[in-house]
Motif scaffolding. Structure first.
Motif, short mmCIF file in Angstrom:
data_model
loop_
_atom_site.label_atom_id
_atom_site.label_comp_id
_atom_site.label_asym_id
_atom_site.label_seq_id
_atom_site.Cartn_x
_atom_site.Cartn_y
_atom_site.Cartn_z
N TYR A 204 15.04 -0.34 -1.51
CA TYR A 204 13.88 -0.94 -0.85
C TYR A 204 14.32 -1.58 0.46
O TYR A 204 15.39 -2.19 0.53
N GLY B 98 9.80 -4.31 1.40
CA GLY B 98 9.48 -3.83 0.05
C GLY B 98 9.13 -2.36 -0.01
O GLY B 98 8.73 -1.85 -1.07
N PRO C 170 9.71 1.42 -0.59
CA PRO C 170 10.75 2.17 -1.30
C PRO C 170 11.28 3.36 -0.49
O PRO C 170 10.55 3.94 0.32
N GLU D 257 7.66 2.49 -9.14
CA GLU D 257 8.44 2.40 -7.91
C GLU D 257 7.75 1.56 -6.84
O GLU D 257 8.36 0.70 -6.21
N ARG D 258 6.44 1.78 -6.65
CA ARG D 258 5.75 1.16 -5.50
C ARG D 258 5.10 -0.17 -5.83
O ARG D 258 5.03 -1.04 -4.98
N LYS E 45 7.95 -2.25 -8.22
CA LYS E 45 9.20 -2.28 -7.45
C LYS E 45 10.41 -2.38 -8.38
O LYS E 45 11.36 -3.15 -8.14
N ASP F 281 13.45 -0.25 -9.83
CA ASP F 281 14.19 0.94 -9.45
C ASP F 281 14.64 1.68 -10.72
O ASP F 281 15.46 1.17 -11.49
#
Lengths: 541, 61
Positions: free
Chosen positions: A297, A301, A303, A420-421, A424, A426
């Motif tokens: 990131y 923020g 990705p 992921e978005r 956040k 991983d």
């Protein structure tokens, strides 16, 4: 011409009337077989047998039935015992071979996860997948199996298993709640040195190990090997076995039907919840505690994609996993003979169909939304369909299986983007979405799509009848499934998170930034996976 | 905040289980269990994860 047509018709009517008459006649009294009758059944002559048996007609005859008393010769009890042993032998062999297939899935996971990581972490990722087999198995042998199956009582397909009959039960709301098993540690308590217990242990062990290997993907490329080892041992000893006991070992989730009238209790045929959601939620807990990889990131923020180093490994791993799944789901009958186990064909087909529709919908989704049929997400869709059908595979029609897989294929794409978005978190391989999200979907799907046509010995979890979901008339089954989901979130995630935090404080979970940037192969494992490659280290974004 | 999130996750499970004793009506039980799941999800995604995101490695200068 008309005569030619009428005459056969009259003959046909006469024959059918005759047949009806025969059918209506009282059945002949059964003929009792005695030991004397068995004396008339003779084995092939030795000289005939010595000539060889090219067509297989004289191998496996009365001469091969074990006789308890040579003086008496073959008796009815000998014959009946042989029939019983044949049934259990078929089930032992079936369960063991499907267990070996599930063990082979470990290779699929190893290739999939290693391929999705960068080359500089290949040794480390591969070693986690190999290491979890030994670490997990030891912890499960020592403690986990006992907690999970120590009170399972009877497994009819494997001959009963009476030694495993010590479930710790508490009384809550006036009902008995099974909490954990109390026998089976090191397979050496109270008669656990038993042929059927060994078969059950092997099969359950490889299932646990499948669950234990799921977090290694979500935590890849930044997980300290020591932290991984301790976490895996805790997973195999406590997290997995406790939930598995509640679902499969006679625990409280499985008795929601007998205690509270909720369908057949929590039903999870091969482990969408027990194996995959438990693994996926543990993966989520560890990934949150670890935090994302350096470079995943940017400061706002946003990705960034960190590319897989070998998509060939990824898709090879997916195909190996799909092959192993034919052990995972059909093997969960724990037999091929008796108690409805002939449904193994339906289960295998349901597994196959869900994998196909999962792959197709994921591929189409990526193609339509992002312009290309992304290989790694197609592979994840393939696995998502398999994960989702794992719990319902024993209870759904081919159409139901295809729908469950299709929904899973889209769900995994949406979930990967959400994790992921929005969250956040991983997750380099999408383990949280494939196993966690689609595992939960599989648990819910039982409560929707179970068609009431299966019959595993006339009951499930002690409740007479077939497992039936909402779409086929039983809404209470869905409630039992949702209580299972609530338990996964409220117990499995929380326990995994607490373990992850404790391990972080005691031995540390995350490698140093320097090790992460250089790649974990040298600092953690002492050797590169590909020593002849020149590995480029990207700068921090 | 992380601890509160964990407590909410457990509380959500407790609410779902309590549905077994609060009512015998399937629709009522279904609604309570779904509410429990929503509470757990909020605890995990809304509180636990958010607490850890505050100290995420990509926020550090």
């Amino acid at each position: 011409m008309i005569k030619r047509l009428i005459l056969p018709l009259i003959a046909l009517c006469a024959l059918s009337g005759l047949a009806y008459g025969e059918a209506a006649a009282p059945a002949a009294a059964p003929v009792a077989i005695t030991d004397a009758d068995l004396k008339n059944v003779t084995p092939p002559k030795a000289e005939d047998r010595a000539k060889g048996d090219a067509d297989g007609s004289v191998t496996g005859t009365v001469g091969d039935v074990t006789v308890s008393d040579a003086k008496k010769g073959l008796t009815l009890p000998d014959l009946v015992n042989q029939v019983g042993q044949n049934k259990i032998a078929i089930n032992f062999v079936w369960t063991l071979i499907t267990g070996y297939l599930v063990m082979f899935m470990q290779l699929g996971f190893a290739l999939l996860e290693t391929g999705l990581c960068r080359a500089k972490n290949a040794n480390h990722t591969m070693m986690m997948n190999v290491g979890v087999y030994g670490i997990g198995m030891f912890a499960y042998w020592a403690v986990g199996f006992s907690l999970q199956m120590g009170g399972v009582g009877g497994v009819a397909n494997l001959g009963g298993i009476p030694p495993l009959s010590a479930e710790y039960t508490a009384t809550l709301f006036g009902k008995p709640w099974g909490l954990f098993g109390q026998t089976g540690m090191f397979l050496s308590m109270r008669g656990n040195y038993d042929v059927a217990v060994m078969v059950l242990f092997l099969f359950q062990m490889v299932f646990m190990d499948t669950g234990a290997t799921i977090p290694t993907g979500a935590a890849a490329e930044r997980w300290k090997f020591t932290g991984f080892a301790v976490t895996s041992a805790l997973f195999a000893a406590f997290t997995y076995p406790l939930f598995a006991n509640w679902a499969w070992g006679g625990g409280w989730l499985s008795t929601l039907g007998t205690n509270y009238g909720l369908g057949k209790g929590y039903v999870d045929f091969a482990g969408s919840g027990v194996v995959h959601a438990v693994g996926g939620l543990t993966a989520l807990a560890i990934a949150i505690v670890l935090g994302p990889r350096i470079g995943k990131y940017s400061r706002d923020g946003k990705p960034h994609a960190i590319l897989a180093h070998d998509i060939v490994l990824v898709l090879t791993g997916c195909l190996i996993l799909a092959f192993g799944w034919f052990g995972f789901n059909p093997g969960s009958t724990l037999g091929a003979s008796g108690n409805g186990a002939l449904r193994i064909g339906s289960i295998a087909v349901a597994t196959m169909l869900a994998s196909a529709t999962g792959m197709l919908t994921a591929m189409l989704y990526m193609w339509l939304v992002y312009g290309k049929p992304d290989a790694s997400m197609t592979g994840n869709g393939f696995l998502a369909g398999l994960v989702a059908i794992t719990a319902p595979s024993g209870f759904v029609s081919p159409i139901g299986a295809a729908i469950i897989g299709a929904i899973a294929g889209v769900l995994v794409c949406i979930s990967v983007a959400y994790v992921e978005r929005v969250l956040k978190v991983d997750d380099p391989v999408g383990a949280v979405s494939v196993h966690g999200t689609c595992g939960i979907w599989g648990v819910i799907a039982v409560g929707l799509f179970a068609d009431g046509k299966s019959n595993y010995g006339g009951s499930w979890n002690g409740v007479t009848g077939s497992v039936t979901g909402l779409f086929y008339g039983d809404s209470t089954q869905l409630i039992a499934q949702l209580i299972g989901v609530a338990t996964l979130l409220g117990f499995v995630f929380v326990l995994s998170f607490v373990f992850a935090v404790i391990v972080d404080k005691v031995v540390g979970q995350r490698t140093s930034a320097r090790s992460e940037l250089d790649g974990l192969d040298l600092p953690e494992m002492g050797a590169l996976a590909y020593p002849e490659f020149e590995i480029r280290v990207p700068s921090i974004q | 905040m992380a601890i509160l999130g964990l407590l909410l996750a457990v509380a959500g499970m407790a609410v779902s289980i309590l549905s077994l004793t609060i009512t015998a009506n399937p629709t009522g039980r279904l609604a309570i269990v779904l509410a429990g799941i929503a509470i757990s999800l909020f605890g995990i995604a809304g509180l636990v994860n958010r607490a850890y995101l505050k100290n995420a490695i990509w926020r550090k200068k």
